[in-house]
Design a protein around this motif. Structure first.
Motif, short mmCIF file in Angstrom:
data_model
loop_
_atom_site.label_atom_id
_atom_site.label_comp_id
_atom_site.label_asym_id
_atom_site.label_seq_id
_atom_site.Cartn_x
_atom_site.Cartn_y
_atom_site.Cartn_z
N PRO A 112 -7.27 -7.33 1.21
CA PRO A 112 -5.67 -7.09 2.34
C PRO A 112 -4.66 -7.05 1.87
O PRO A 112 -3.95 -6.54 3.32
N TRP A 113 -4.37 -6.34 0.82
CA TRP A 113 -3.03 -7.08 0.08
C TRP A 113 -2.97 -5.13 -0.40
O TRP A 113 -1.91 -4.08 -1.07
N ILE A 114 -3.17 -4.04 0.09
CA ILE A 114 -3.41 -2.97 0.06
C ILE A 114 -2.18 -2.21 0.34
O ILE A 114 -1.26 -2.35 1.86
N SER A 115 -1.30 -2.07 -0.38
CA SER A 115 0.49 -1.68 -0.16
C SER A 115 0.15 0.11 -0.60
O SER A 115 -0.01 0.54 -0.47
N GLU A 116 1.34 0.55 0.64
CA GLU A 116 1.66 1.95 1.43
C GLU A 116 2.03 2.33 -0.12
O GLU A 116 2.15 3.57 -0.45
N PRO A 117 3.35 1.65 -0.09
CA PRO A 117 4.17 2.65 -0.93
C PRO A 117 3.12 2.68 -2.98
O PRO A 117 3.36 3.67 -3.74
N VAL A 118 2.24 1.48 -3.46
CA VAL A 118 1.54 1.93 -4.14
C VAL A 118 0.84 3.38 -4.13
O VAL A 118 -0.16 4.15 -5.17
#
Length: 213
Positions: A112-118
């Motif tokens: 649930p914490w997938i980061s678009e910037p990453v």
């Protein structure tokens, strides 16, 4: 390196597991009446052209019924993993076969914490003739937070036929761009992007309290 103009990509969300440690299929775990998978979809929809939900054939009837609203909202395409005994590797294979675009970002339904910037930082590190772009955090590959080209299909098929279940088993057969941790370290909280929820205890962890917001 891949220019950002080539975004968006296909996204394959793997959801075919039994979730034994969670006490039930993770696809239907709810947090304050919100399905965990919905939190994942909200993240990946920001950079996806299409989202494929990879499930086992046994799941199709009730997934179609129970998640009908979410399927409609996000235009999800259900992909049946016909290699059910192949684990996540089989799910990736079927997803790549049915994806409309050349590149797919692969993740699990319990992240649930997938980061678009990453994710976009990962994409920018692609090198010429690469077929997989995989982060390497703490010296270990993160194969369920990675990009795969459709050109990986033959190598994955061979791995599955030989009985392999480990996702990285086909990496020696294709060119992999490994993106080390230093490329993400400037992004606040970047490590959370790679975390997943394995058990009910993870839901009770005070460090995950913001999931309930």
């Amino acid at each position: 390196m891949k220019p950002l103009e080539e975004f968006p990509v296909s996204v394959i969300v793997l959801a075919g597991g039994y979730g034994r440690r969670m006490g039930g299929e993770k696809l239907f775990v709810e947090i304050n009446s919100v399905p965990l998978v919905l939190k994942v979809l909200r993240k990946v929809s920001r950079f996806s052209a299409e989202i494929l939900l990879s499930i086992a054939p046994r799941q199709t009837p009730y997934v179609s019924a129970m998640l009908s609203g979410i399927i409609s909202q996000y235009g999800l395409r259900l992909v049946e993993d016909k290699q059910e005994e192949g684990g996540p590797l089989g799910g990736i294979l079927e997803g790549l076969k049915q994806a409309s675009l050349k590149w797919s970002f692969v993740c699990a339904c319990d992240m649930p914490w997938i980061s678009e910037p990453v994710v976009k930082t990962l994409w920018r590190r692609c090198e010429d003739d690469t077929y997989a772009i995989v982060p390497r955090i703490g010296g270990y590959f993160e194969p369920l937070h990675a990009f795969y080209d459709r050109e990986c299909i033959p190598a994955i098929e061979r791995a599955v036929r030989s009985g392999e279940r480990k996702i990285t088993s086909f990496y020696d057969s294709v060119k992999v761009t490994a993106v080390d941790e230093g490329h993400f370290s400037h992004l606040p909280g970047y490590k959370k992007s790679f975390d997943n929820l394995n058990s009910r205890n993870d839901l009770l962890d005070p460090g995950n309290a913001h999931l309930f917001d």
